[in-house]
Design a protein around this motif. Sequence first.
Motif, mmCIF file in Angstrom:
data_model
loop_
_atom_site.group_PDB
_atom_site.id
_atom_site.type_symbol
_atom_site.label_atom_id
_atom_site.label_comp_id
_atom_site.label_asym_id
_atom_site.label_seq_id
_atom_site.Cartn_x
_atom_site.Cartn_y
_atom_site.Cartn_z
ATOM 1 N N TRP A 103 53.273 68.979 58.981
ATOM 2 C CA TRP A 103 53.658 69.949 60.007
ATOM 3 C C TRP A 103 53.660 71.355 59.445
ATOM 4 O O TRP A 103 54.061 71.538 58.303
ATOM 5 N N PRO A 104 53.169 72.354 60.137
ATOM 6 C CA PRO A 104 52.786 72.356 61.534
ATOM 7 C C PRO A 104 51.296 72.090 61.777
ATOM 8 O O PRO A 104 50.832 72.190 62.905
ATOM 9 N N GLY A 105 50.581 71.713 60.756
ATOM 10 C CA GLY A 105 49.143 71.504 60.918
ATOM 11 C C GLY A 105 48.729 70.118 61.381
ATOM 12 O O GLY A 105 47.547 69.861 61.591
ATOM 13 N N TRP A 106 49.704 69.218 61.562
ATOM 14 C CA TRP A 106 49.379 67.852 61.965
ATOM 15 C C TRP A 106 48.774 67.849 63.369
ATOM 16 O O TRP A 106 49.231 68.535 64.271
ATOM 17 N N ARG A 107 47.711 67.046 63.522
ATOM 18 C CA ARG A 107 47.073 66.856 64.825
ATOM 19 C C ARG A 107 46.919 65.374 65.086
ATOM 20 O O ARG A 107 46.703 64.600 64.164
ATOM 21 N N CYS A 108 47.002 64.996 66.330
ATOM 22 C CA CYS A 108 46.868 63.598 66.718
ATOM 23 C C CYS A 108 45.507 63.068 66.270
ATOM 24 O O CYS A 108 44.475 63.614 66.654
ATOM 25 N N PRO A 109 45.500 61.998 65.474
ATOM 26 C CA PRO A 109 44.229 61.474 64.987
ATOM 27 C C PRO A 109 43.563 60.482 65.940
ATOM 28 O O PRO A 109 42.482 59.976 65.654
ATOM 29 N N LEU A 110 44.194 60.187 67.058
ATOM 30 C CA LEU A 110 43.649 59.184 67.985
ATOM 31 C C LEU A 110 42.640 59.788 68.945
ATOM 32 O O LEU A 110 42.653 60.926 69.277
#
Length: 110
Positions: A103-110
């Motif tokens: 965080w804050p760079g996490w993005r949904c990998p789905l």
Amino acid sequence: MKAKKLVALTMCLPLLLAGCTEERRLPSTDDEVTRRDAALVAVVQCLVDHGEVPSAHLEHQPWLRDKKVQPGAELVTWRSDHEETVYAGKTLQVWEDEATAGWPGWRCPL
């Protein structure tokens, strides 16, 4: 002898005062909590958006309004009840830990 001590003290005093006034900031617990809360919302939203949470786990949840995850105590309680539940191949706890770490760079990998 007194004069030598006084001179030594006078020379050391600025160094001692500088050491005492230096600010040392430890990571704030509030920052960690804020990051983890934001990451939890993002993770659950990701899983909901991609149909990875069974509808039975979402029924009558006050933190889910119009398929949008709302932060709050109810969400944290739900997370505690489901932390070991596997969604999309990982436990909710692992999802949250990974998102918080990124965080804050996490993005949904789905």
